[in-house]
Structures are given as structure tokens and as C-alpha cells.
Design an enzyme around this catalytic site. Structure first.
Site, PDB file in Angstrom:
ATOM      1  N   GLU A   1       0.835  -1.210   0.000  1.00  0.00           N
ATOM      2  CA  GLU A   1       0.000   0.000   0.000  1.00  0.00           C
ATOM      3  C   GLU A   1       0.868   1.258   0.000  1.00  0.00           C
ATOM      4  O   GLU A   1       1.709   1.444   0.895  1.00  0.00           O
ATOM      5  CB  GLU A   1      -0.907  -0.018   1.247  1.00  0.00           C
ATOM      6  CG  GLU A   1      -1.961   1.066   1.220  1.00  0.00           C
ATOM      7  CD  GLU A   1      -2.954   0.954   2.367  1.00  0.00           C
ATOM      8  OE1 GLU A   1      -3.115  -0.143   2.930  1.00  0.00           O
ATOM      9  OE2 GLU A   1      -3.550   1.988   2.697  1.00  0.00           O
TER      10      GLU A   1
ATOM     11  N   LYS B   1      -7.383  -1.130  11.296  1.00  0.00           N
ATOM     12  CA  LYS B   1      -6.700  -1.539  10.060  1.00  0.00           C
ATOM     13  C   LYS B   1      -5.484  -0.629   9.848  1.00  0.00           C
ATOM     14  O   LYS B   1      -4.418  -1.078   9.424  1.00  0.00           O
ATOM     15  CB  LYS B   1      -7.676  -1.459   8.876  1.00  0.00           C
ATOM     16  CG  LYS B   1      -7.125  -2.015   7.576  1.00  0.00           C
ATOM     17  CD  LYS B   1      -6.349  -0.997   6.769  1.00  0.00           C
ATOM     18  CE  LYS B   1      -5.839  -1.587   5.456  1.00  0.00           C
ATOM     19  NZ  LYS B   1      -4.944  -0.653   4.745  1.00  0.00           N
TER      20      LYS B   1
ATOM     21  N   ASP C   1       4.340 -14.547  11.804  1.00  0.00           N
ATOM     22  CA  ASP C   1       3.036 -15.101  11.448  1.00  0.00           C
ATOM     23  C   ASP C   1       2.002 -13.978  11.611  1.00  0.00           C
ATOM     24  O   ASP C   1       1.505 -13.725  12.704  1.00  0.00           O
ATOM     25  CB  ASP C   1       2.732 -16.289  12.372  1.00  0.00           C
ATOM     26  CG  ASP C   1       1.437 -16.989  11.999  1.00  0.00           C
ATOM     27  OD1 ASP C   1       0.538 -16.337  11.451  1.00  0.00           O
ATOM     28  OD2 ASP C   1       1.315 -18.194  12.292  1.00  0.00           O
TER      29      ASP C   1
ATOM     30  N   HIS D   1      -2.457  10.161  -0.691  1.00  0.00           N
ATOM     31  CA  HIS D   1      -2.581   8.810  -1.213  1.00  0.00           C
ATOM     32  C   HIS D   1      -2.629   8.778  -2.729  1.00  0.00           C
ATOM     33  O   HIS D   1      -2.087   7.896  -3.355  1.00  0.00           O
ATOM     34  CB  HIS D   1      -3.918   8.253  -0.702  1.00  0.00           C
ATOM     35  CG  HIS D   1      -3.799   6.925  -0.053  1.00  0.00           C
ATOM     36  ND1 HIS D   1      -4.234   5.787  -0.644  1.00  0.00           N
ATOM     37  CD2 HIS D   1      -3.280   6.542   1.140  1.00  0.00           C
ATOM     38  CE1 HIS D   1      -4.008   4.771   0.148  1.00  0.00           C
ATOM     39  NE2 HIS D   1      -3.436   5.204   1.249  1.00  0.00           N
TER      40      HIS D   1
HETATM   41  P1  NAD Z   1      10.130 -23.263  15.741  1.00  0.00           P
HETATM   42  O1  NAD Z   1       9.262 -24.438  15.715  1.00  0.00           O
HETATM   43  O2  NAD Z   1      11.136 -23.119  14.655  1.00  0.00           O
HETATM   44  O3  NAD Z   1      10.804 -23.216  17.215  1.00  0.00           O
HETATM   45  C1  NAD Z   1      11.765 -22.318  17.626  1.00  0.00           C
HETATM   46  C2  NAD Z   1      12.835 -23.134  18.303  1.00  0.00           C
HETATM   47  O4  NAD Z   1      14.014 -22.377  18.341  1.00  0.00           O
HETATM   48  C3  NAD Z   1      12.520 -23.450  19.760  1.00  0.00           C
HETATM   49  O5  NAD Z   1      11.745 -24.593  19.909  1.00  0.00           O
HETATM   50  C4  NAD Z   1      13.919 -23.644  20.349  1.00  0.00           C
HETATM   51  O6  NAD Z   1      14.304 -24.982  20.303  1.00  0.00           O
HETATM   52  C5  NAD Z   1      14.839 -22.866  19.389  1.00  0.00           C
HETATM   53  N1  NAD Z   1      15.512 -21.695  19.999  1.00  0.00           N
HETATM   54  C6  NAD Z   1      16.795 -21.332  19.813  1.00  0.00           C
HETATM   55  N2  NAD Z   1      17.082 -20.218  20.490  1.00  0.00           N
HETATM   56  C7  NAD Z   1      15.975 -19.860  21.124  1.00  0.00           C
HETATM   57  C8  NAD Z   1      15.647 -18.772  21.962  1.00  0.00           C
HETATM   58  N3  NAD Z   1      16.519 -17.814  22.292  1.00  0.00           N
HETATM   59  N4  NAD Z   1      14.369 -18.702  22.409  1.00  0.00           N
HETATM   60  C9  NAD Z   1      13.464 -19.636  22.064  1.00  0.00           C
HETATM   61  N5  NAD Z   1      13.719 -20.698  21.275  1.00  0.00           N
HETATM   62  C10 NAD Z   1      14.989 -20.802  20.801  1.00  0.00           C
HETATM   63  O7  NAD Z   1       9.282 -21.943  15.745  1.00  0.00           O
HETATM   64  P2  NAD Z   1       8.040 -21.570  16.647  1.00  0.00           P
HETATM   65  O8  NAD Z   1       8.289 -20.184  17.111  1.00  0.00           O
HETATM   66  O9  NAD Z   1       7.758 -22.607  17.678  1.00  0.00           O
HETATM   67  O10 NAD Z   1       6.835 -21.618  15.631  1.00  0.00           O
HETATM   68  C11 NAD Z   1       6.600 -20.593  14.711  1.00  0.00           C
HETATM   69  C12 NAD Z   1       5.984 -21.149  13.456  1.00  0.00           C
HETATM   70  O11 NAD Z   1       4.877 -21.989  13.772  1.00  0.00           O
HETATM   71  C13 NAD Z   1       5.441 -20.077  12.567  1.00  0.00           C
HETATM   72  O12 NAD Z   1       5.883 -20.317  11.262  1.00  0.00           O
HETATM   73  C14 NAD Z   1       3.923 -20.273  12.648  1.00  0.00           C
HETATM   74  O13 NAD Z   1       3.290 -19.851  11.466  1.00  0.00           O
HETATM   75  C15 NAD Z   1       3.799 -21.727  12.890  1.00  0.00           C
HETATM   76  N6  NAD Z   1       2.574 -22.225  13.525  1.00  0.00           N
HETATM   77  C16 NAD Z   1       1.609 -21.405  14.008  1.00  0.00           C
HETATM   78  C17 NAD Z   1       0.477 -21.920  14.619  1.00  0.00           C
HETATM   79  C18 NAD Z   1      -0.551 -20.966  15.158  1.00  0.00           C
HETATM   80  O14 NAD Z   1      -0.294 -19.789  15.212  1.00  0.00           O
HETATM   81  N7  NAD Z   1      -1.729 -21.405  15.592  1.00  0.00           N
HETATM   82  C19 NAD Z   1       0.335 -23.299  14.758  1.00  0.00           C
HETATM   83  C20 NAD Z   1       1.352 -24.127  14.282  1.00  0.00           C
HETATM   84  C21 NAD Z   1       2.481 -23.589  13.678  1.00  0.00           C
END
Ligand code: NAD
Length: 397
Positions: free
Chosen positions: A63, A239, A255, A353
């Protein structure tokens, strides 16, 4: 920017030469049935001072005018010290739905909370080593058309991650024990995106004279009152907040659906959907804005360390924790809301805009880079900004 963010030659080349940063092979690994990639503009909002630190803020948004408007708001906020932002620790909430739990289920879960937390924490050595991970277990009963249900919730310090996957893994890991303790059946085991234990609060003072004087300050507050009391206005107002929030979230690989779902639920927390920001005056008549958001973001995990542009954007921001990133995103949301309200309460949005919109129309009409400025100039001069006119002017060149 190269010097400010200490970007390498390779990083600059990725920004300038790659069409969006990921290859088809990357995309094919990220999603199913991939047929290509889709890129959006990436720009930098300037002038931001947040908690006494200077930032260049990358924004990914299609936008026109959002990046300029944020930068202008940040310039005015700077006069009175910039944005003061606080963020909670990164606590995620995991939910386990239990059906047909027996009457002693809640007391059994309370008695066994240490064991439940131990199983949850076995899912992440990283978080455990950092002294983070699952910290509390709690229970709530809800009444539904299908009867009473027990909802067991895990409170998890996910450190610098969004924490969705680790939260889901922990919920799934503890569910056999929860079934044993409650004599019930677990169904859903997933994080709640309503991340109310990850609240962020931003505040900024906008100098009365720079805003445009007392009357404009008063008009901005009247515009806010409209959003605070009318859902049709509140959705559009929020928004505008999301224009800032999501643009930074996109640039840093967050996300965005999770962020928006949480923000909208929070806007309706009183039972009525309202403005996420609040606007008032201080004793000197300066405009004071605040924004409070539940915000679940990370600097590790998800696509953050996979997408080359998201990595570069995080480097440009120079944030060293998820909390710091949350502060920046919230400041961008407040800045954006200020600029939208100021434009609406003065000359209206269209003046700023439409010139940018005219550029898009000229481009959509097929104008080449060197033809666009002249077509835009003529459309603005004629006050006739439309795709048809852009096509006519292009035919005349
Ligand atoms: P991820 O699964 O990659 O986990 C992050 C990992 O990084 C942790 O489990 C940990 O092992 C590691 N890590 C290293 N250094 C760290 C630190 N300083 N602090 C914390 N962890 C550290 O990512 P995530 O954040 O668990 O999940 C994010 C993803 O999951 C996004 O892509 C999202 O879209 C997706 N997701 C979202 C939903 C939802 O929102 N309902 C459901 C399922 C999946």
C-alpha cells in the site's frame, strides 16, 4: 543504511538483485503445491526512536504512503523523546481440551502440576537450558452446547521464539497424563493465539505545534472518540494500526495471521469492538497516543532464519530479543495510526494517497518507468486519477 545496519556486500546484493529473496526450491519446501513465488515492496521507515534507541524499520507492504506516513509520525514523536514501549516476557498459552473429565480432575491436575511441567519441558532442551519453558498449569471449565468441558492450560516462556510449535509439542506430550488424571478424553492440544501474556504497551507524545496546532490535536481526539465508540469506524481505525504492525511483521518473517487474530480479539475484549489505540492531551496540550497489543513474535524459529530477506531485515532492525522486536512493531503501529488520524482530521487521506495511487495506475496501464512521472503529473493536475485516463495519456505519448 548499509553503514547503520553493517550490511555486507552479499546482503546488499540479495536486497537489490533477488526478486523477493527465495527461490522456487525454497518455496516448494515451505508450502504444498508451490507454483512460484510472490514478492512485495520492501521499504525503510526512518526517524524512529524507541526506548532511546534509533531504528531503521523495514516494512513489507503493497500500500502506498504507509512507509512515508510512519516516518513522518516518528519524526514528530522524536521531538518529545520518541516511543516509550514495554513488553511482557514471552509467555505462550497452550490449551488442552478435555472431555468427560471426572469431578476430581481439577484437584488431581493441581496435585500433579510438577509432573505435568516436567513432561512438557522434556520437549525442549533449548528452552530448559535457558531456564525457560513451561512454568504453570491451570484449569478452566467451560459450558458448551455439547456439555461441560475442562480446559487445561500451560503457561510457557518461549524465549525469543513465537513458540507455536514448541507449545503444541508440549500440549501433545502432556495429554496422556492429563487423560490419566482426569479419566477423560483429550481432543484439541494447541496454543492459543490470544497471547494475552505477551502484552506490549507503547506511548508517544506528539508536539502540539508540529501536529498542526490545538484545533488539529482536538480533531484527532474527536476522530479517536469516533473509533472508540463505533465498530464500523473502529475496524478501519485498527486496520490503520495494522498497516504499521503487519508491514514490520512481514519484513521480519512473522506469522501475521496470528498477530491480527490476537489484536482483533483484544479490540473486542470489553464485549464491544473498539479502537486499539487511545488518544488524549497532556497538560501542555500535546497529543498523547498509546497502543496496547497482545503480540506473539520471534527472532528465531518459523521462517525467520530461513528467509534471507527476513534475516537481513532483522539485522537492519538490530533487535536482540523477541521482546525488543515486539516493542518496535507496536511503535510502528502507533506511528501509523497517528499519521492516518492526522491526515483524516485535516486534509483527508486522498491528497497524499492519490499521487502514489496514480503511480500504480500508470504502471498498471502499461507505462514504462520513464513515462510514469509525466502521466502521474497530468492526472494529478487534471484531478482525474483513473486507469482509463492513465491509458489515454499513455496512448498520447
Ligand atoms: P520453531 O518451531 O522453529 O521453534 C523455535 C525453536 O528455536 C525453539 O523450539 C527452540 O528450540 C529454538 N531456539 C533457539 N534459540 C531460542 C531462543 N533464544 N528462544 C526460544 N527458542 C529458541 O518456531 P516456533 O516459534 O515454535 O513456531 C513458529 C511457526 O509456527 C510459525 O511459522 C507459525 O506460522 C507456525 N505455527 C503457528 C500456529 C498458530 O499460530 N496457531 C500453529 C502451528 C504452527
Amino acid at each position: 543504511m548499509k553503514n547503520f545496519a553493517n550490511l555486507s556486500q552479499e546482503e546488499l546484493e540479495i536486497l537489490e538483485n533477488s526478486s523477493g529473496g527465495i527461490t522456487f526450491d525454497n518455496a516448494d519446501k515451505m508450502v504444498e503445491n508451490a507454483i512460484g513465488t510472490f514478492s512485495l515492496p520492501l521499504g525503510i521507515a526512518t526517524n524512529f526512536k524507541i526506548n532511546d534507541k534509533d531504528y531503521l524499520i523495514p516494512m513489507v507492504i503493497e500500500e502506498p504512503s504507509v512507509i512515508a506516513a510512519s516516518s513522518k509520525a516518528a519524526k514528530i514523536a522524536r521531538i518529545k523523546g520518541g516511543f516509550a514501549v514495554t513488553a511482557d516476557e514471552s509467555y505462550s498459552i497452550g490449551q488442552i481440551q478435555v472431555l468427560n473429565a471426572n469431578s476430581s480432575a481439577i484437584s488431581k491436575i493441581k496435585e500433579s502440576s510438577k509432573e505435568i511441567l516436567k513432561i512438557a519441558n522434556s520437549q525442549s532442551n533449548t528452552l530448559s537450558k535457558m531456564g525457560k519453558g513451561a512454568k504453570e498449569v491451570s484449569c478452566r471449565e467451560i459450558q458448551t452446547d455439547s456439555g461441560q468441558m475442562l480446559i487445561v492450560e500451560l503457561l510457557i516462556d518461549v524465549g525469543d521464539a513465537m513458540g507455536a510449535n514448541v507449545t503444541n509439542s508440549m500440549c501433545e506430550a502432556v495429554s496422556p497424563l492429563i487423560e490419566k488424571l482426569t479419566q477423560g478424553k483429550t481432543l484439541l492440544r494447541i496454543l492459543s493465539n490470544y497471547s494475552t501474556r505477551r502484552m506490549v504497551s507503547a506511548r508517544a507524545v506528539f508536539d502540539k505545534e508540529e501536529v498542526g496546532g490545538e484545533e488539529i490535536v482536538n480533531n484527532i481526539i474527536l476522530a479517536y472518540q469516533f473509533a472508540a465508540n463505533d465498530v464500523y469506524r473502529a475496524v478501519t481505525h485498527n486496520k490503520g494500526v495494522m498497516n504499521g504492525v503487519i508491514a514490520v511483521a512481514n519484513a521480519t518473517g512473522q506469522d501475521s495471521r496470528a498477530i491480527e487474530a490476537a489484536a482483533n480479539a483484544y479490540a473486542a475484549r470489553s464485549g464491544k469492538y473498539r479502537s486499539l489505540t487511545e488518544w488524549s492531551k497532556d497538560q501542555e496540550g500535546n497529543l498523547v497516543g498509546t497502543l496496547e497489543l497482545p503480540l506473539s513474535v520471534g527472532i528465531v524459529g518459523g521462517i525467520i532464519n530461513v528467509h534471507p530477506i527476513a534475516k537481513i531485515c532483522t539485522k537492519i532492525l538490530g533487535v536482540s530479543s523477541a521482546k525488543e522486536l515486539a516493542c518496535v512493531i507496536t511503535a510502528a503501529g502507533l506511528a501509523q495510526n497517528f499519521s492516518a488520524l492526522r491526515a483524516l482530521a485535516t486534509e483527508g487521506l486522498q491528497k497524499g494517497h492519490m499521487k502514489l495511487h496514480a503511480q500504480n495506475l500508470a504502471s498498471a496501464a502499461g507505462a514504462k518507468k520513464e513515462q510514469i512521472d509525466e502521466i502521474v503529473r497530468k492526472m494529478v493536475q487534471e484531478n482525474n486519477i483513473s486507469l482509463n485516463r492513465a491509458k489515454e495519456l499513455l496512448d498520447q505519448t
